[in-house]
Design a protein around this motif. Structure first.
Motif, PDB file in Angstrom:
ATOM      1  N   ASN A 148       6.740   5.546   3.614  1.00 56.37           N
ATOM      2  CA  ASN A 148       8.112   5.116   3.355  1.00 56.37           C
ATOM      3  C   ASN A 148       9.057   6.305   3.253  1.00 56.37           C
ATOM      4  O   ASN A 148      10.200   6.247   3.725  1.00 56.37           O
ATOM      5  CB  ASN A 148       8.172   4.279   2.072  1.00 56.37           C
ATOM      6  N   GLU A 149       8.604   7.400   2.634  1.00 58.26           N
ATOM      7  CA  GLU A 149       9.429   8.603   2.544  1.00 58.26           C
ATOM      8  C   GLU A 149       9.675   9.206   3.929  1.00 58.26           C
ATOM      9  O   GLU A 149      10.775   9.685   4.224  1.00 58.26           O
ATOM     10  CB  GLU A 149       8.762   9.632   1.628  1.00 58.26           C
TER      11      GLU A 149
ATOM     12  N   MET B 175       0.828  -1.206   0.000  1.00 59.36           N
ATOM     13  CA  MET B 175       0.000   0.000   0.000  1.00 59.36           C
ATOM     14  C   MET B 175       0.863   1.258   0.000  1.00 59.36           C
ATOM     15  O   MET B 175       1.981   1.254   0.510  1.00 59.36           O
ATOM     16  CB  MET B 175      -0.910   0.022   1.228  1.00 59.36           C
ATOM     17  N   LYS B 176       0.310   2.327  -0.535  1.00 58.59           N
ATOM     18  CA  LYS B 176       0.984   3.620  -0.482  1.00 58.59           C
ATOM     19  C   LYS B 176       0.127   4.555   0.364  1.00 58.59           C
ATOM     20  O   LYS B 176      -0.968   4.932  -0.023  1.00 58.59           O
ATOM     21  CB  LYS B 176       1.193   4.197  -1.884  1.00 58.59           C
ATOM     22  N   ILE B 177       0.628   4.897   1.548  1.00 60.30           N
ATOM     23  CA  ILE B 177      -0.081   5.758   2.478  1.00 60.30           C
ATOM     24  C   ILE B 177       0.577   7.139   2.429  1.00 60.30           C
ATOM     25  O   ILE B 177       1.762   7.274   2.710  1.00 60.30           O
ATOM     26  CB  ILE B 177      -0.017   5.202   3.922  1.00 60.30           C
ATOM     27  N   ILE B 178      -0.195   8.166   2.050  1.00 64.56           N
ATOM     28  CA  ILE B 178       0.351   9.513   1.869  1.00 64.56           C
ATOM     29  C   ILE B 178      -0.284  10.450   2.888  1.00 64.56           C
ATOM     30  O   ILE B 178      -1.493  10.655   2.907  1.00 64.56           O
ATOM     31  CB  ILE B 178       0.087  10.022   0.440  1.00 64.56           C
TER      32      ILE B 178
ATOM     33  N   SER C 198       2.754  13.283  11.280  1.00 66.58           N
ATOM     34  CA  SER C 198       2.367  13.725   9.933  1.00 66.58           C
ATOM     35  C   SER C 198       1.354  12.796   9.271  1.00 66.58           C
ATOM     36  O   SER C 198       1.047  12.964   8.087  1.00 66.58           O
ATOM     37  CB  SER C 198       3.580  13.886   9.012  1.00 66.58           C
ATOM     38  N   PHE C 199       0.823  11.843  10.036  1.00 64.56           N
ATOM     39  CA  PHE C 199      -0.211  10.950   9.505  1.00 64.56           C
ATOM     40  C   PHE C 199      -1.395  10.947  10.475  1.00 64.56           C
ATOM     41  O   PHE C 199      -1.607   9.990  11.232  1.00 64.56           O
ATOM     42  CB  PHE C 199       0.351   9.543   9.289  1.00 64.56           C
TER      43      PHE C 199
ATOM     44  N   TRP D 162       9.727   7.552   6.811  1.00 65.97           N
ATOM     45  CA  TRP D 162      10.683   6.709   7.527  1.00 65.97           C
ATOM     46  C   TRP D 162      12.080   6.831   6.926  1.00 65.97           C
ATOM     47  O   TRP D 162      13.074   6.743   7.646  1.00 65.97           O
ATOM     48  CB  TRP D 162      10.207   5.261   7.509  1.00 65.97           C
ATOM     49  N   GLN D 163      12.152   7.063   5.623  1.00 65.89           N
ATOM     50  CA  GLN D 163      13.459   7.225   4.991  1.00 65.89           C
ATOM     51  C   GLN D 163      14.156   8.489   5.503  1.00 65.89           C
ATOM     52  O   GLN D 163      15.366   8.501   5.741  1.00 65.89           O
ATOM     53  CB  GLN D 163      13.308   7.293   3.464  1.00 65.89           C
ATOM     54  N   SER D 164      13.373   9.541   5.697  1.00 61.89           N
ATOM     55  CA  SER D 164      13.957  10.817   6.119  1.00 61.89           C
ATOM     56  C   SER D 164      14.210  10.894   7.618  1.00 61.89           C
ATOM     57  O   SER D 164      15.058  11.661   8.073  1.00 61.89           O
ATOM     58  CB  SER D 164      13.035  11.978   5.700  1.00 61.89           C
ATOM     59  N   THR D 165      13.488  10.111   8.402  1.00 67.19           N
ATOM     60  CA  THR D 165      13.627  10.209   9.863  1.00 67.19           C
ATOM     61  C   THR D 165      14.422   9.069  10.484  1.00 67.19           C
ATOM     62  O   THR D 165      15.014   9.250  11.549  1.00 67.19           O
ATOM     63  CB  THR D 165      12.242  10.255  10.526  1.00 67.19           C
ATOM     64  N   SER D 166      14.427   7.896   9.849  1.00 66.37           N
ATOM     65  CA  SER D 166      15.098   6.740  10.463  1.00 66.37           C
ATOM     66  C   SER D 166      15.770   5.842   9.425  1.00 66.37           C
ATOM     67  O   SER D 166      15.830   4.624   9.615  1.00 66.37           O
ATOM     68  CB  SER D 166      14.102   5.932  11.307  1.00 66.37           C
TER      69      SER D 166
END
Length: 524
Positions: free
Chosen positions: A371-372, A360-363, A392-393, A374-378
């Motif tokens: 995923n973006e 799934m893509k959760i925006i 942010s969600f 988590w990529q930027s924070t961890s």
């Protein structure tokens, strides 16, 4: 700006966690304006999907069940898949959840709409291929961590002429009687189906199992419950509760062994117990393959379902020192060059646990995907506040999220802990009151999201605690993120402390907003 809703709460998945949260909406809040999106044709999740021979649970059934729906009629201590799935179906029918479920459907995307404080969810019917959009106030992910089987990573799979399948996607058209079968992996599922496939009267001609790392195997007594025992469970006040608590206590005490320094004595005792059991039960030629060299606790202990005994059979071979290098047309080729013929290859290689909420893509806010974020924070490792909320969600809640799994207890205990979180926030006239007909309060907010500072602090606390536990001892584990080594699965403390934290959620860790003005609201 107002926008009509298709449903107040949309739940992704109708397995144990999704069904459980739906029932809690009915029981605790008297609310039925919700939908469940389920990819299969029935409830039950993993207990519907996994239909391999011998599939059962490694947690006693009187504990692996809802606390609000105790069952005095379990047939044996550790029940088989069919009985567990029947239990969940009965709960769905009892609370009239089935009419709220869209079967054969999957969520493709979910987009947060800031102006209306709603989620716009794209749902695809996998039978008709029809795509529809559903707008909801609250989005709950209940897809589970063990829902995406690992793909075959051995070269040459496409050239194989026989049947190749993952144990979680069992090929029921394959008749294994008098056939030659190769099994890749030696986890829990393999230890359950290998004894079945190798036993008379419909035994395989030969089953060759390739293992990479020894598992800690423990003895499992699985008595059938007598009618008198069931009578006591049903009619003696608190009997089931007390029996359930005993099971919990027996499992919870094992957490003492996870501490690298303080748990050495406990681990040494468990290692000795495991070694003695293997040497008593398994053929001597396999002892080296079956007695682990790694720290106990890094991987969940496997309860023996007659697996060690079946290794004495002439039609069973365990290979641990000559791994498969390539799959060929009619079998596999090992590192030494040995060719092993196979009519079928069964993958018992586990699940893609690091792909949280995949595919799934959760925006969320500002058009950023999970995923973006988590990529930027961890660095790509999934993290969430109490395993449930992500900054942010807004109004997104993850069941069986990051760091909610245990190495010694049942995941259903962690799932039950989400209810106090919801209840705690609800009592402050927020979360589930989000201007829904759940409360007469006029001071409720439209959205709630965890603060980045609170989520970061929670994550830092988790990883600090995890650094002192066995998963940080240098062993390989499915709980560790493959790129960063971050433990994204395990909770680093006694489970009753997780429960305690979930009961007293800090209101100050959350931001409550009004959709019309975008301003923060003070929610009593």
């Amino acid at each position: 700006m107002t926008m009509s809703l298709d449903t107040d709460v949309l739940i992704i998945g109708a397995g144990m966690s999704g069904l459980g949260i739906a029932v809690q909406l009915v029981r605790k809040f008297g609310h039925r304006n919700f939908e469940l999106i389920e990819k299969s044709n029935d409830v039950g999740g993993t207990w519907l999907a996994n239909k391999y021979p011998g599939c059962g649970c490694d947690v006693a059934s009187h504990f692996y069940s809802y606390s609000f729906a105790l069952n005095p009629n379990w047939s044996q201590k550790y029940s088989m898949r069919e009985e567990i799935q029947t239990y969940f179906r009965s709960i769905a029918e009892q609370y009239q959840i089935v009419p709220h479920i869209r079967f054969h459907s999957t969520v493709e995307t979910a987009l947060w709409d800031k102006t209306t404080a709603t989620w716009l969810v794209t749902v695809k019917n996998q039978k008709t291929k029809e795509i529809r959009q559903r707008r909801c106030k609250i989005l709950v992910s209940a897809v589970g961590a063990l829902s995406v089987p690992k793909e075959c990573e051995v070269a040459g799979a496409e050239s194989f002429k026989g049947s190749l399948f993952h144990s979680a996607k069992w090929d029921h058209a394959f008749d294994w009687e008098d056939k030659e079968v190769v099994v890749l992996g030696n986890g829990c599922s393999a230890t359950q189906f290998v004894p079945i496939m190798s036993a008379d009267p419909s035994a395989v001609r030969k089953i060759t199992q390739f293992s990479r790392q020894a598992q800690y195997l423990g003895e499992r007594e699985n008595p059938y419950y007598s009618s008198s025992f069931k009578f006591v469970m049903r009619y003696l006040p608190f009997a089931m509760r007390l029996y359930r608590f005993k099971i919990y206590a027996d499992m919870e005490k094992d957490f003492a062994g996870f501490d690298i320094e303080g748990g050495k004595t406990t681990r040494d005792d468990l290692v000795k117990e495991n070694k003695e059991y293997v040497m008593k039960t398994a053929p001597e030629r396999y002892w080296d393959a079956l007695i682990p060299k790694t720290t106990i606790g890094c991987k969940r202990k496997v309860l023996d379902t007659n697996y060690l005994a079946c290794l004495h059979r002439d039609n069973v071979e365990l290979v641990h020192d000559d791994p498969v290098e390539e799959i060929v047309e009619h079998g596999v080729r090992t590192r030494s060059g040995r060719q092993v013929k196979a009519d079928a290859i069964v993958l018992a290689t586990g699940f893609a646990t690091h792909q949280v909420l995949f595919p799934m893509k959760i925006i969320g806010e500002r058009g950023i995907s999970l995923n973006e974020h988590w990529q930027s924070t961890s660095s790509g490792a999934a993290q969430a506040y109490l395993g449930t909320c992500v900054p942010s969600f807004p109004n997104l809640f993850i069941l069986m999220g990051p760091n909610t799994v245990t190495g010694h207890l049942s995941i259903n205990f962690a799932l039950r802990l989400t209810a106090p979180i919801l209840d705690s926030l609800h009592s402050r006239r927020s979360l589930l009151t989000l201007r829904l007909p759940l409360s007469s309060s006029s001071s409720s907010a439209d959205s709630v999201t965890v603060k980045p500072t609170a989520a970061a602090a929670d994550s830092a606390w988790l990883q600090h605690k995890l650094d002192r536990l066995v998963w940080a001892s240098g062993c390989s584990s499915w709980a560790l993120h493959p790129e960063t080594g971050t433990n994204i699965m395990m909770y680093p403390d006694w489970q009753f402390w997780f429960w305690w934290r979930s009961v007293f959620v800090k209101r100050a860790d959350f931001v409550f907003r009004d959709a019309g003005t975008g301003r923060e609201r003070s929610v009593a």
